[in-house]
Scaffold this motif. Sequence first.
Motif, short mmCIF file in Angstrom:
data_model
loop_
_atom_site.label_atom_id
_atom_site.label_comp_id
_atom_site.label_asym_id
_atom_site.label_seq_id
_atom_site.Cartn_x
_atom_site.Cartn_y
_atom_site.Cartn_z
N ARG A 271 5.89 -3.58 -8.53
CA ARG A 271 5.28 -2.37 -8.21
C ARG A 271 5.15 -1.85 -9.49
NH1 ARG A 271 4.72 0.92 -3.86
NH2 ARG A 271 5.35 -0.78 -2.57
N ILE A 272 4.42 -0.67 -9.87
CA ILE A 272 4.30 0.34 -10.74
C ILE A 272 4.34 1.61 -10.12
CG2 ILE A 272 2.49 1.02 -12.61
CD1 ILE A 272 0.87 -1.64 -12.20
N VAL A 273 5.18 2.46 -10.92
CA VAL A 273 5.47 3.72 -10.70
C VAL A 273 5.01 4.60 -11.72
CG1 VAL A 273 7.25 5.40 -10.08
CG2 VAL A 273 7.68 3.17 -9.42
N TYR A 274 4.04 5.36 -11.42
CA TYR A 274 3.47 6.52 -12.21
C TYR A 274 4.30 7.95 -12.11
CZ TYR A 274 -0.84 3.53 -12.36
OH TYR A 274 -1.73 2.70 -12.61
N LEU A 275 5.03 8.08 -12.98
CA LEU A 275 5.84 9.53 -13.03
C LEU A 275 4.96 10.41 -13.74
CD1 LEU A 275 8.57 10.74 -12.48
CD2 LEU A 275 9.56 9.98 -14.39
N ASP A 276 4.66 11.73 -12.74
CA ASP A 276 3.95 12.79 -13.09
C ASP A 276 2.94 12.30 -14.00
OD1 ASP A 276 3.91 15.43 -12.65
OD2 ASP A 276 4.76 15.94 -14.75
N THR A 277 2.13 11.39 -13.68
CA THR A 277 0.89 11.27 -14.22
C THR A 277 0.05 10.39 -13.35
OG1 THR A 277 -0.14 10.01 -16.21
CG2 THR A 277 1.63 8.94 -15.19
N GLY B 5 3.40 7.15 -6.77
CA GLY B 5 3.31 8.26 -7.69
C GLY B 5 4.34 9.01 -7.33
N VAL B 6 5.07 9.44 -8.27
CA VAL B 6 6.15 10.42 -8.19
C VAL B 6 5.62 11.66 -8.88
CG1 VAL B 6 8.52 11.01 -8.88
CG2 VAL B 6 7.90 8.43 -8.32
N LEU B 7 5.34 12.66 -8.01
CA LEU B 7 4.86 13.74 -8.14
C LEU B 7 5.97 15.05 -8.99
CD1 LEU B 7 1.98 13.87 -5.27
CD2 LEU B 7 1.72 12.86 -7.63
N PRO C 2 -2.18 0.83 2.05
CA PRO C 2 -0.65 0.60 2.84
C PRO C 2 0.05 0.54 1.49
CG PRO C 2 -1.99 -1.25 3.20
CD PRO C 2 -3.17 -0.04 2.73
N ASP C 3 -0.12 -0.26 0.36
CA ASP C 3 0.73 -0.42 -0.59
C ASP C 3 0.83 0.82 -1.60
OD1 ASP C 3 -1.56 -0.85 -1.55
OD2 ASP C 3 -1.01 -2.86 -2.56
N VAL C 4 0.20 1.79 -1.44
CA VAL C 4 0.42 2.89 -2.26
C VAL C 4 1.19 4.08 -1.76
CG1 VAL C 4 -0.88 4.62 -3.48
CG2 VAL C 4 -1.74 2.42 -3.52
N THR C 5 2.18 4.52 -2.22
CA THR C 5 2.94 5.64 -1.75
C THR C 5 3.43 6.79 -2.67
OG1 THR C 5 5.12 4.46 -2.61
CG2 THR C 5 4.51 3.70 -0.35
N PHE C 6 3.81 7.82 -2.10
CA PHE C 6 4.11 8.90 -3.07
C PHE C 6 5.26 9.79 -2.77
CE2 PHE C 6 -0.77 8.47 -3.12
CZ PHE C 6 -1.11 8.86 -4.21
N PHE C 7 6.09 10.18 -3.76
CA PHE C 7 7.29 10.92 -3.81
C PHE C 7 6.73 12.15 -4.43
CE2 PHE C 7 8.93 6.73 -2.91
CZ PHE C 7 9.72 7.03 -1.81
N LEU D 51 15.67 11.44 -9.22
CA LEU D 51 14.79 10.54 -9.69
C LEU D 51 15.19 9.18 -9.43
CD1 LEU D 51 12.11 10.00 -11.10
CD2 LEU D 51 13.43 10.08 -13.32
N ALA D 52 16.43 8.96 -9.92
CA ALA D 52 16.89 7.40 -9.51
C ALA D 52 16.87 7.09 -8.26
CB ALA D 52 18.15 7.62 -9.96
N ASP D 53 17.13 8.15 -7.08
CA ASP D 53 17.21 7.64 -5.67
C ASP D 53 15.61 7.72 -5.38
OD1 ASP D 53 18.02 7.92 -2.77
OD2 ASP D 53 16.71 9.50 -2.76
N VAL D 54 14.38 8.38 -5.93
CA VAL D 54 13.23 7.85 -5.59
C VAL D 54 12.75 6.71 -5.99
CG1 VAL D 54 10.97 8.89 -6.38
CG2 VAL D 54 12.42 10.56 -5.32
N LEU D 55 13.23 6.28 -7.30
CA LEU D 55 12.72 5.15 -7.91
C LEU D 55 13.52 3.96 -7.05
CD1 LEU D 55 13.16 5.59 -11.54
CD2 LEU D 55 11.13 5.76 -10.20
N LEU D 56 14.53 4.05 -6.47
CA LEU D 56 15.05 2.98 -5.61
C LEU D 56 14.40 3.07 -4.39
CD1 LEU D 56 18.91 3.77 -6.17
CD2 LEU D 56 17.93 1.70 -6.74
N ARG D 57 14.10 4.11 -3.66
CA ARG D 57 13.24 4.23 -2.64
C ARG D 57 11.87 3.65 -2.66
NH1 ARG D 57 13.22 9.99 -0.06
NH2 ARG D 57 12.25 8.92 1.47
N ALA D 58 11.28 3.98 -4.08
CA ALA D 58 9.89 3.48 -4.19
C ALA D 58 9.94 1.91 -4.19
CB ALA D 58 9.56 3.80 -5.35
N ALA D 59 11.02 1.08 -4.87
CA ALA D 59 11.28 -0.12 -4.84
C ALA D 59 11.33 -0.78 -3.73
CB ALA D 59 12.37 -0.49 -5.76
#
Length: 503
Positions: A87-93, A179-181, A209-214, A230-238
């Motif tokens: 997975r790739i996580v985009y943080l505020d971008t 995407g973490v907004l 379906p494989d694109v999620t947001f927080f 932020l760590a909690d969000v990253l764990l949930r994204a994973a």
Amino acid sequence: MTEFVLVPGLFTGPDAWRDTAGKLAAEGAKVQVVDLGPARDLEAHIARVVAAIDTIAEGQDVVLVGHDYGAYPAVGAADRRAHRVARIVYLDTGPVQDGAVPLAAVPDQELREVLAEDGDIKGELPVPLREEWRRWGSTAGLSDEALNRLTAHASPQPHGTLLQPLRLTGAGNALPTTGVLCAESGATIDTVRMLLRFGDPTIKALVRPDVTFFELPTGHWPMLSCPDELADVLLRAAADEGTRLEAVGEEEATQPGYLRPFLLDVPEIPRERCGAIDLYVPEGVHVPEGAETGEPRPAIVFVHGGPVAEDARPTPRDWSTLIGYARFAASQGAIGVTLDHRLHAVTAYPTAAEDVAAAVAEVRADPRVDADRIALWFFSGGGPLTAPWLREAPSWLRCLAANYPIMAPLPSWGVNDPRFRPAHEVAHGGTPPFVLIRVGREAPAVATTVAEFVGAAEAGGAPVEVIDVPGAPHAFEGLDHSDCAREAVREAMGRVLGRLGLK
């Protein structure tokens, strides 16, 4: 087992991620923070992320996290090692594509233009002073200690890393993404959904379906302002959790609020399309044959927000919300006007302002319009377009109004044009009367711009009248048909009409 590879953004390095990395490790995840170091171009940064991936044992789920500029080397590495990345996580971008130039990560339009014109790949951006970090993103949530730490551990950003285009083979195009907004930067899940309904092609591509947001209620540096969250969000994204855009639902996606029935029952007054404008003329208002004028009426010009994709259909002047307001105005004796302007990007306010001025001139030239009694009514992202009218208000402009407006460029826009900051104008006083509908369920970054505008108006003695709709969302007219919402619209129209001499 998951291993996170954290890729820092502009000026930052491993220290900024210390607390988030520690929390992830405490939760049982493995973590690497890439030290991008003194490498001089984007390819060198990509190579460092690839090297980090190559140290991870086969069978580990690799989650790449890129913060602002860091998204570019992260995506570049994912393209080179797609078979290793889960997975790739985009943080505020935002998402980045082949050919994208990292200069877009610089949140300052003027600086971007200077760097692009200069083209000096050997130079570097100096580390911001402590009081300058606001130029690079929202500092909401950062304590004094965090700001000191951000400044103390910052490194210059080489120009070459910003000017070299990202080259991708397409191998990573199908990788799951999150995407973490950061809400205080101006991006929320609601605003993403709004852009989807406006037809933004970049957002349409994320309806998978494989694109999620927080969403985090903080500014641009959550690894410093809320590291545990932020760590909690990253764990949930994973774990493939998060909000999916497909959850908007078919009805909502195909019929967004601004296309749903208007909250008031208004007469079916037909439109007259005259070039760039549509007029809704009260019954009986006409120019007698052989006469230069009949009984001229005041006009209210309704100015849509945005940005709206250039190919979006229907165009704004055919949206139910704007038609509803124009017909409501006509039913009360004023000529209602809608128009399309070219606010297709956050950098297009000068063009949109020219379009609005031209439309107003066309309206005033109509013989059925009392050219000395005009009101302008703005919506949402059209808020910055009020600034030119506040700065140099002609005598015929009797009133301005705005619904749930964005009253300054948001931190994530990277637009600092002083011509479109309404608070700067009302702070000096002497502006026309201003009626503002403020909604209770507003995005935090937008609410901040409204609060700044209202505060500046109070300090300058400017006549700004605020009408609150406590439970209403942004663009509420098609979504909230409560008595409170209806009464707010009636009250606002009454106040505007009063300034035009109709009430």
